[in-house]
Motif scaffolding. Structure first.
Motif, PDB file in Angstrom:
ATOM      1  N   LEU A 297      -4.426 -26.801 -23.526  1.00 19.65           N
ATOM      2  CA  LEU A 297      -5.207 -26.967 -24.750  1.00 19.65           C
ATOM      3  C   LEU A 297      -6.157 -28.152 -24.635  1.00 19.65           C
ATOM      4  CD1 LEU A 297      -5.752 -26.029 -27.627  1.00 19.65           C
ATOM      5  CD2 LEU A 297      -3.908 -27.533 -28.409  1.00 19.65           C
ATOM      6  N   ILE A 298      -5.668 -29.256 -24.079  1.00 21.37           N
ATOM      7  CA  ILE A 298      -6.520 -30.434 -23.879  1.00 21.37           C
ATOM      8  C   ILE A 298      -7.676 -30.097 -22.936  1.00 21.37           C
ATOM      9  CG2 ILE A 298      -6.591 -32.732 -22.835  1.00 21.37           C
ATOM     10  CD1 ILE A 298      -3.735 -33.150 -23.904  1.00 21.37           C
ATOM     11  N   ALA A 299      -7.375 -29.398 -21.850  1.00 23.62           N
ATOM     12  CA  ALA A 299      -8.428 -29.026 -20.892  1.00 23.62           C
ATOM     13  C   ALA A 299      -9.451 -28.099 -21.530  1.00 23.62           C
ATOM     14  CB  ALA A 299      -7.803 -28.363 -19.668  1.00 23.62           C
ATOM     15  N   SER A 300      -9.003 -27.151 -22.345  1.00 22.79           N
ATOM     16  CA  SER A 300      -9.925 -26.216 -22.993  1.00 22.79           C
ATOM     17  C   SER A 300     -10.835 -26.931 -23.980  1.00 22.79           C
ATOM     18  CB  SER A 300      -9.134 -25.116 -23.717  1.00 22.79           C
ATOM     19  OG  SER A 300      -8.384 -24.347 -22.812  1.00 22.79           O
ATOM     20  N   ASP A 301     -10.242 -27.805 -24.804  1.00 22.41           N
ATOM     21  CA  ASP A 301     -11.058 -28.539 -25.779  1.00 22.41           C
ATOM     22  C   ASP A 301     -12.042 -29.471 -25.081  1.00 22.41           C
ATOM     23  OD1 ASP A 301      -9.883 -27.301 -27.939  1.00 22.41           O
ATOM     24  OD2 ASP A 301      -8.387 -28.869 -28.262  1.00 22.41           O
ATOM     25  N   ALA A 302     -11.597 -30.113 -24.008  1.00 20.72           N
ATOM     26  CA  ALA A 302     -12.499 -31.012 -23.266  1.00 20.72           C
ATOM     27  C   ALA A 302     -13.634 -30.228 -22.621  1.00 20.72           C
ATOM     28  CB  ALA A 302     -11.708 -31.765 -22.202  1.00 20.72           C
ATOM     29  N   ALA A 303     -13.318 -29.055 -22.061  1.00 23.14           N
ATOM     30  CA  ALA A 303     -14.360 -28.238 -21.431  1.00 23.14           C
ATOM     31  C   ALA A 303     -15.383 -27.769 -22.466  1.00 23.14           C
ATOM     32  CB  ALA A 303     -13.716 -27.033 -20.735  1.00 23.14           C
ATOM     33  N   ARG A 304     -14.902 -27.335 -23.631  1.00 20.32           N
ATOM     34  CA  ARG A 304     -15.838 -26.879 -24.662  1.00 20.32           C
ATOM     35  C   ARG A 304     -16.722 -28.027 -25.149  1.00 20.32           C
ATOM     36  NH1 ARG A 304     -12.435 -24.722 -27.507  1.00 20.32           N
ATOM     37  NH2 ARG A 304     -12.165 -26.276 -29.138  1.00 20.32           N
ATOM     38  N   LEU A 305     -16.145 -29.231 -25.265  1.00 19.06           N
ATOM     39  CA  LEU A 305     -16.924 -30.407 -25.655  1.00 19.06           C
ATOM     40  C   LEU A 305     -18.038 -30.681 -24.654  1.00 19.06           C
ATOM     41  CD1 LEU A 305     -17.505 -33.063 -27.161  1.00 19.06           C
ATOM     42  CD2 LEU A 305     -15.602 -34.100 -25.892  1.00 19.06           C
ATOM     43  N   LEU A 306     -17.683 -30.713 -23.368  1.00 19.65           N
ATOM     44  CA  LEU A 306     -18.678 -31.028 -22.346  1.00 19.65           C
ATOM     45  C   LEU A 306     -19.764 -29.955 -22.257  1.00 19.65           C
ATOM     46  CD1 LEU A 306     -16.309 -32.362 -19.530  1.00 19.65           C
ATOM     47  CD2 LEU A 306     -17.817 -33.701 -21.032  1.00 19.65           C
TER      48      LEU A 306
ATOM     49  N   LEU B 207       0.743 -21.000 -30.811  1.00 22.74           N
ATOM     50  CA  LEU B 207       2.044 -21.491 -30.373  1.00 22.74           C
ATOM     51  C   LEU B 207       2.244 -22.953 -30.770  1.00 22.74           C
ATOM     52  CD1 LEU B 207       2.017 -19.864 -26.838  1.00 22.74           C
ATOM     53  CD2 LEU B 207       3.555 -19.250 -28.709  1.00 22.74           C
ATOM     54  N   ALA B 208       1.187 -23.745 -30.712  1.00 21.58           N
ATOM     55  CA  ALA B 208       1.306 -25.169 -31.035  1.00 21.58           C
ATOM     56  C   ALA B 208       1.670 -25.372 -32.503  1.00 21.58           C
ATOM     57  CB  ALA B 208       0.005 -25.890 -30.699  1.00 21.58           C
ATOM     58  N   LEU B 209       0.988 -24.666 -33.394  1.00 22.22           N
ATOM     59  CA  LEU B 209       1.259 -24.835 -34.817  1.00 22.22           C
ATOM     60  C   LEU B 209       2.686 -24.432 -35.162  1.00 22.22           C
ATOM     61  CD1 LEU B 209      -1.951 -23.700 -36.743  1.00 22.22           C
ATOM     62  CD2 LEU B 209      -0.949 -25.979 -36.636  1.00 22.22           C
TER      63      LEU B 209
ATOM     64  N   SER C 104     -15.548 -30.217 -31.456  1.00 28.95           N
ATOM     65  CA  SER C 104     -14.705 -30.109 -30.263  1.00 28.95           C
ATOM     66  C   SER C 104     -14.038 -31.440 -29.943  1.00 28.95           C
ATOM     67  CB  SER C 104     -15.542 -29.646 -29.070  1.00 28.95           C
ATOM     68  OG  SER C 104     -16.066 -28.352 -29.284  1.00 28.95           O
ATOM     69  N   LEU C 105     -14.748 -32.539 -30.191  1.00 22.31           N
ATOM     70  CA  LEU C 105     -14.174 -33.866 -29.959  1.00 22.31           C
ATOM     71  C   LEU C 105     -12.984 -34.105 -30.887  1.00 22.31           C
ATOM     72  CD1 LEU C 105     -14.215 -36.673 -28.663  1.00 22.31           C
ATOM     73  CD2 LEU C 105     -15.910 -37.362 -30.384  1.00 22.31           C
ATOM     74  N   LEU C 106     -13.119 -33.730 -32.158  1.00 21.88           N
ATOM     75  CA  LEU C 106     -12.021 -33.903 -33.114  1.00 21.88           C
ATOM     76  C   LEU C 106     -10.807 -33.069 -32.699  1.00 21.88           C
ATOM     77  CD1 LEU C 106     -14.016 -33.840 -36.488  1.00 21.88           C
ATOM     78  CD2 LEU C 106     -13.059 -35.833 -35.305  1.00 21.88           C
ATOM     79  N   ALA C 107     -11.054 -31.839 -32.247  1.00 22.00           N
ATOM     80  CA  ALA C 107      -9.954 -30.990 -31.778  1.00 22.00           C
ATOM     81  C   ALA C 107      -9.280 -31.605 -30.553  1.00 22.00           C
ATOM     82  CB  ALA C 107     -10.472 -29.598 -31.450  1.00 22.00           C
ATOM     83  N   LEU C 108     -10.069 -32.175 -29.654  1.00 18.49           N
ATOM     84  CA  LEU C 108      -9.524 -32.810 -28.457  1.00 18.49           C
ATOM     85  C   LEU C 108      -8.672 -34.015 -28.818  1.00 18.49           C
ATOM     86  CD1 LEU C 108      -9.357 -33.174 -25.393  1.00 18.49           C
ATOM     87  CD2 LEU C 108     -11.543 -34.401 -25.488  1.00 18.49           C
ATOM     88  N   VAL C 109      -9.138 -34.818 -29.766  1.00 20.18           N
ATOM     89  CA  VAL C 109      -8.367 -35.991 -30.187  1.00 20.18           C
ATOM     90  C   VAL C 109      -7.022 -35.562 -30.769  1.00 20.18           C
ATOM     91  CG1 VAL C 109      -8.288 -37.884 -31.852  1.00 20.18           C
ATOM     92  CG2 VAL C 109     -10.377 -37.468 -30.549  1.00 20.18           C
ATOM     93  N   ALA C 110      -7.032 -34.508 -31.588  1.00 23.03           N
ATOM     94  CA  ALA C 110      -5.773 -34.018 -32.167  1.00 23.03           C
ATOM     95  C   ALA C 110      -4.809 -33.550 -31.079  1.00 23.03           C
ATOM     96  CB  ALA C 110      -6.059 -32.881 -33.150  1.00 23.03           C
ATOM     97  N   ALA C 111      -5.322 -32.848 -30.076  1.00 24.64           N
ATOM     98  CA  ALA C 111      -4.468 -32.370 -28.984  1.00 24.64           C
ATOM     99  C   ALA C 111      -3.922 -33.530 -28.162  1.00 24.64           C
ATOM    100  CB  ALA C 111      -5.245 -31.406 -28.094  1.00 24.64           C
TER     101      ALA C 111
END
Length: 453
Positions: A105-114, A153-155, A205-212
């Motif tokens: 999840l962290i990798a996906s959010d980081a990739a979408r951000l970049l 799954l996370a929720l 995407s940054l906010l989602a990454l921070v949460a993850a």
């Protein structure tokens, strides 16, 4: 002897006290959702990610259209994104079952951000091209394929089983609110500057990454825990006695769904409803346009389903108490049959909005039903693949519905096309309605102790 008896009595007393303490701990009610930091933080991050993607769904085609002047190129962005998600969806389920879910999840959010951030950067240097945007579409589609199952799954992993319906209802509000707010917000931001919507999606995407990064949740299926950890989720097929092998392959989710009569019937109905709902939109748009309705009016009419779903999110528990899952599913599905014909009635925008609103009210209850009836009932080590298989099947109905309605409109008037969709939907629902397995289905009792925070 007296000393031995005293020691034994003390031992029994201590054991009884331990059992009493354990029972009291087990009886302790879970933390209310509003005070569950992990759930609320994950929910907020996922809400930001969903809103950012909905903004992008509108803003990216607008940018492609402005860049190329081609409607075909604008449509290609969404097509590339959806096709990529479909192609990688099954593998996304495998990854969710075999790798550390939090890291994925962290990798996906980081990739979408970049990837999203490259768009305003390229615009600033006047280097933006159609090829660049199509690569962005493919990358975003890939992140959806890998993060989608894990978000579900996370929720569910940070709430108690008895709170799961309430948590899923709140999550429905997130999805519906983002779907409703995304398009107008994208238009507003685009009016401020062509790069602004993409800065907004990058921020989301940054906010989602921070949460993850901040929230820790179980990263691996229960049976895949490292040596020394206790697996709390039984490795069994629903209703069976044999273990469900972790190495069941990428198609294990499809095989499990096909082997269970109840799941098979429920998903067939949902697939048909999804197909009909998507096919409905194009004839309705053409019918309203031919009647002189403006683009803004058409958008307002089609927002009826999202508004209904937003209202229905607070009614999930009540609807679940009124009927069993199969009956609820059939009622909502059959309601869509006359609704498909509603645009033929007088009233224009108001009639279409009201009809879609009625159907939308039941959508959150059905989505929560899908989670409780399907995802909660499969072993954790297969859950990612089952979620991916379900998402793939339901998503496949969307392009099929759009293509089917386009073919109908090539040969029939919008009114006749709507009538044909209504008849096809009714015919497809008849076998499921006759199924006793579906009609007699009951809500499952909470049975996921591993989901406790």
């Amino acid at each position: 002897m007296a000393g031995n008896r005293t020691a034994a009595d003390e031992s029994r007393t201590a054991a009884g006290a331990g059992e009493t303490a354990a029972g009291a701990a087990a009886a302790t009610p879970p933390v209310p959702l509003r005070r569950n930091f992990r759930f609320q933080a994950l929910w907020a991050g996922q809400a930001a990610a969903t809103l950012g993607m909905r903004v992008g769904d509108t803003a990216f085609p607008l940018l492609v259209l402005a860049l190329t002047g081609s409607s075909t190129a604008a449509g290609a962005f969404g097509a590339v994104q959806m096709v990529t998600t479909l192609l990688l969806g099954v593998h996304g389920g495998v990854v969710a079952d075999r790798l550390d879910r939090r890291r994925v999840l962290i990798a996906s959010d980081a990739a979408r951000l970049l990837v999203t951030a490259t768009v305003p950067v390229a615009m600033a240097f006047d280097r933006l091209t159609l090829a660049h945007l199509l690569l962005v579409a493919a990358a975003v589609g890939a992140t959806i394929a890998y993060s989608g199952p894990i978000r579900l799954l996370a929720l569910r992993s940070v709430v108690a089983p008895e709170q799961l319906p309430q948590a899923l209802a709140q999550d429905e509000a997130r999805m519906t609110g983002a779907s409703l707010a995304g398009p107008p917000l994208a238009g507003f931001l685009y009016g401020l500057g062509s790069a602004v919507p993409f800065l907004g999606t990058a921020l989301a995407s940054l906010l989602a990454l921070v949460a993850a990064l901040v929230v820790r949740f179980p990263g691996r299926p229960a049976d895949a825990q490292p040596s020394g950890e206790t697996a709390t989720q039984p490795n069994r097929e629903p209703g069976g006695t044999e273990p469900a092998p972790e190495s069941g392959g990428a198609l294990a989710g499809f095989r499990l769904l096909a082997a269970a009569p109840l799941l098979r019937s429920a998903l067939a109905v949902l697939l048909v409803v999804n197909f009909a709902g998507t096919a409905l939109m194009l004839p309705v748009m053409v019918l309203l346009r031919d009647g002189g309705t403006s683009s803004a009016g058409i958008g307002l009419a089609l927002a009826g389903e999202a508004v209904g779903a937003l209202a229905g999110a607070v009614l999930v528990s009540r609807l679940h108490r009124l009927a069993g899952p199969g009956v609820l599913l059939l009622v909502v599905a059959w309601t869509a049959v006359p609704v498909t014909l509603a645009p033929l009635l007088p009233g224009g925008v108001a009639t279409v909005f009201a009809a879609l609103f009625v159907v939308g009210i039941g959508v959150p209850a059905l989505r929560v039903m899908l989670d409780l009836l399907v995802f909660q009932q499969v072993p954790d080590e297969l859950r990612g693949r089952v979620i991916a298989a379900t998402m793939t099947l339901l998503t496949a109905g969307m392009p099929a519905g759009t293509l089917g309605s386009g073919l109908l409109l090539d040969h029939l008037s919008p009114a006749v096309a709507l009538a044909a969709i209504s008849v096809l939907l009714a015919a497809a629902l008849l076998p499921a309605t006759a199924s006793r397995t579906l009609r007699r289905a009951a809500w499952p009792a909470p049975q996921d102790p591993a989901a406790r925070p």
